[in-house]
Design an enzyme around this catalytic site. Structure first.
Site, PDB file in Angstrom:
ATOM      1  N   ASP A 105       5.765  -5.937   1.380  1.00  0.00           N
ATOM      2  CA  ASP A 105       5.351  -6.096  -0.013  1.00  0.00           C
ATOM      3  C   ASP A 105       6.223  -7.173  -0.675  1.00  0.00           C
ATOM      4  OD1 ASP A 105       4.028  -5.681  -2.367  1.00  0.00           O
ATOM      5  OD2 ASP A 105       5.035  -3.795  -2.865  1.00  0.00           O
ATOM      6  N   GLU A 106       5.725  -7.781  -1.741  1.00  0.00           N
ATOM      7  CA  GLU A 106       6.452  -8.821  -2.499  1.00  0.00           C
ATOM      8  C   GLU A 106       6.981  -9.912  -1.559  1.00  0.00           C
ATOM      9  OE1 GLU A 106       6.120  -8.662  -5.549  1.00  0.00           O
ATOM     10  OE2 GLU A 106       6.137  -6.591  -6.242  1.00  0.00           O
TER      11      GLU A 106
END
Length: 773
Positions: free
Chosen positions: A225-226
């Site tokens: 994620d991110e």
């Protein structure tokens, strides 16, 4: 079809159903990426993928916990526990605990936080007799951190003449030697700092092919994620682990890449399709969070960036309110406006303080906001201030606990060896440190064998050291059979820490005792949770949990509802019904330090995009015409970002300020003719000319103005002309109407109703009022 798939839109559903191969999910703000990540993991498990073979790297531990809970609702709690899920640092700390012996570290190594690292670097600078102004510990730590995140080891540094040349030109030629000593001392202390958790993982995977193969085989499906916020070190780890099976899914938004100062490299997400030519791309472009006015306003700003991936964020939500823009006279008035607005919105719409968030570019801006909220009686919480775990009394207890796990932890030992005071002074500690460095042992070992080493320490001090060692060894034995809460409680009692704090008798001391009690409560909660989860209740696990905690992870469900105050960087991933972005002024936002190159300015613009898209319903943007900076009142001009938002999405609470460009060809007829015969002259000549004109009676100075230059104690010479009904301007409170007058002479006061701060009574001789109507 499964109900969890029915709740997804088509692009989300396609991303969840994609099983094998590399894939990138470009997720706009508020587009439900957490839901997609969660359901994709659950779907993989439904399709027969073993939960032990899934690795999911999240932005915060809190996010990982929430995702696990959601996954458990689909596949059951038993299986969801087996997932490897957490932040880069927490997951790789777990791997390093298992594999640390390969790198020469104990499995119970300490994790240094930034305070520990700064203290150690300060000690090294002092030992090397270096100038602290030239070698500022925090700056040196930042330099070392950037080396580690770029995989520049000590060996690589000394093999790179350009890096050495750069430090030489910066008048810090000893940086490399400090780096070498810092790494050696951490190793000797059995400690890793945050950056080591990544650097040492890279070392582990690079030096030990069998270990790499082991974790490649274990992590057959990897999700990150991110991804736009990964640094070079993280990027290499992920690529190495995914190299065998190629089942890597990254999720991110290039428009929210805002952490370059931490080493984040936006090129990681921009170049993902080059790294994996057969990648499948999914775009989540529907925003579910914000009104269409907020979404469109944010889009109109971010489209000015040249470096970006192709996507078009949209929403089917109602238009909502236009974004409110407020101009204030000063930062103090800006704070009062924000507090008043929050109070009114709370009352008018039956909201709680939790619904509001104030965002700023730098932490120092919080002062004016805090002052105003306090005066209004509005509860608030600052994120990014001193963390609970950074308070002295808490760090002291944690240092005792760290020694029980890792007696070689010198920073922890130095902190508590004479706390509470037991007569072991700085000279003794210096001698112990010198002996430890000489014999290549820890200070703990030196004290343990103090009778066998000649340290030139008197008998009384030796006895104190022996007593300290006896207490610590006794606690170590107890820690083998007690859980984290039981041993922490024992430490507090045996070391008499509460007794020492209570000696002071001040309110601050009472607060510190309460903090100690809160720490014990927190450890108790930790133990309860771990027992319920069937997890490890040991002291080692608790200390690791604390070391990797963030402010948001520590927030409790029963915390009092409060307005959130934080920098925009800290707001990433959060959302609030009402958001106030303050300080939208040139050189503040965008920052003066981030306007030298296009890439820096584009990151500032992405930061502004993040700020706007935190708002669900209503957003306020404000700026001040004057602001205190470094103790001085300076003029400010509106941020360029305000100009970049399409006006159709804005509501100017105060009239839009105009700064028209100067025309190169000005009509000279608009100027008065200069008096003939008068030219610019030197000041002394001009004064002489004025005296001559007075003598000739060609100009007359009224009696009440003869000493204007000395009238600094009475700056408002014309306040006597103010009458009820006048509209006036004040440099702090803005514009207002005079509704009453009282008193005479120097005691004359005016009661004025201002638009932002309400009624004020001001003494006219000092008020500096300007009549505007």
């Amino acid at each position: 079809m499964s109900t969890y798939l029915d709740s997804l839109n088509e692009p989300q559903r396609q991303a969840v159903l994609q099983k094998d191969g590399p894939m990138i999910i470009i997720a706009g703000a508020g587009s439900g990426k957490t839901r997609v990540l969660t359901y994709r993991i659950a779907h993989l498990m439904k399709q027969g993928v073993d939960s032990f073979n899934i690795l999911s790297l999240t932005f915060t531990n809190k996010a990982a916990k929430e995702m696990k809970a959601r996954i458990a609702s689909v596949v059951g709690n038993s299986e969801s526990r087996n997932l490897w899920m957490g932040t880069f640092h927490s997951v790789f700390a777990r791997i390093l605990r298992t594999e640390a012996d390969k790198l020469g570290f104990p499995t119970n190594f300490t994790i240094y936080d930034s305070q520990d690292s700064v203290r150690l670097i300060s000690a090294i600078i002092k030992e090397k007799n270096l100038n602290r102004e030239q070698y500022k510990p925090k700056q040196i730590l930042g330099r070392i951190s950037s080396f580690k995140n770029s995989l520049i080891t000590v060996k690589a540094y000394f093999n790179n003449p350009e890096l050495q040349e750069a430090d030489l030109h910066a008048s810090r030629p000893e940086v490399g030697n400090i780096y070498r000593t810092y790494v050696d001392r951490c190793f000797k202390a059995g400690a890793m700092d945050f950056d080591d958790l990544l650097l040492r993982t890279n070392e582990l995977l690079a030096r030990f092919p069998e270990t790499l193969a082991k974790y490649q085989d274990r992590f057959r499906y990897i999700m990150v994620d991110e991804y736009q916020d990964t640094n070079h070190s993280q990027y290499i780890i992920v690529r190495a682990l995914a190299d065998k099976f190629g089942n890597i899914c990254v999720v991110g938004d290039d428009s929210q890449s805002i952490y370059s100062f931490r080493g984040a490299n936006i090129q990681n997400i921009l170049n993902f399709q080059k790294d994996y030519p057969d990648v499948k791309t999914f775009k989540l472009e529907q925003n579910y969070r914000s009104t269409s006015n907020i979404v469109n306003a944010a889009n109109s700003v971010i489209e000015k960036n040249k470096t970006k991936l192709d996507k078009e964020v949209w929403t089917s939500n109602d238009p909502g309110e236009a974004i409110n823009v407020m101009r204030t006279i000063s930062d103090g008035e800006e704070g009062r406006f924000v507090a008043q607005s929050i109070w009114e919105n709370q009352m008018n719409h039956q909201l709680t303080p939790d619904d509001f968030c104030v965002l700023y570019r730098t932490n120092s801006q919080s002062r004016a906001i805090e002052d105003a909220l306090r005066k209004k009686g509005i509860d608030y919480k600052i994120y990014g201030g001193i963390s609970f775990y950074q308070r002295k009394e808490i760090k002291d207890i944690l240092s005792y606990l760290r020694i029980l796990i890792n007696p070689n932890d010198e920073e922890a030992l130095k902190r508590i060896i004479n706390y509470p005071a037991r007569g072991i002074g700085a000279t003794t500690i210096d001698r112990l440190t010198i002996a430890a460095n000489h014999y290549k042992k820890s200070i703990f070992d030196i004290i343990k064998y103090i009778d066998k080493i000649d340290l030139k320490i008197n008998t009384g001090t030796k006895n104190k050291l022996r007593n300290f060692m006896t207490m610590m060894q006794s606690l170590q034995v107890e820690s083998q059979t007690k859980n984290a809460f039981e041993i922490a409680e024992t430490v507090v009692k045996k070391a008499q820490l509460i007794k020492d704090l209570e000696k002071d008798g001040t309110p601050e001391a009472v607060s510190k005792v309460e903090n100690v009690q809160e720490l014990l409560n927190g450890i108790k909660d930790f133990i309860t949770d771990k027992i319920e989860e069937g997890g490890d209740t040991s002291l080692t696990t608790f200390l690791e949990d604390v070391a990797l905690a963030t402010d948001f992870d520590a927030k409790k469900e029963d915390d009092k509802p409060s307005v959130s105050l934080m920098t925009i960087h800290q707001s990433k991933g959060l959302e609030y019904m009402y958001v106030y972005v303050v300080g939208l002024e040139e050189s503040l936002f965008p920052s003066a330090m981030s306007m030298n190159t296009r890439s820096e300015l584009e990151e500032e613009r992405r930061l502004f995009y993040v700020a706007i898209t935190r708002a669900e319903k209503v957003a306020y943007l404000s700026y001040a015409q004057t602001r205190y900076r470094w103790g001085k009142l300076v003029d400010a001009e509106p941020s360029r970002f305000l100009e970049e938002i399409d006006d159709q999405y804005l509501n100017y609470i105060t009239p839009k300020s105009t700064n028209p460009a100067i025309n190169n060809f000005v009509d000279k007829s608009i100027f008065d003719d200069a008096p003939k015969g008068i030219r610019f002259q030197k000041p002394i000549q001009r004064k002489k000319m004025e005296r001559d004109l007075v003598k000739k009676k060609e100009i007359i100075i009224p009696k009440n103005l003869k000493k204007v230059s000395q009238a600094t104690s009475k700056p408002n010479l014309f306040d006597g002309n103010i009458v009820v009904g006048n509209f006036v301007e004040h440099n702090r409170f803005g514009t207002g109407e005079v509704i009453g007058l009282e008193g005479n002479g120097p005691n004359k006061k005016a009661e004025i109703k201002f638009g932002t701060v309400g009624k004020k009574k001001l003494l006219l001789q000092f008020a500096k009022l300007k009549v505007i109507g």
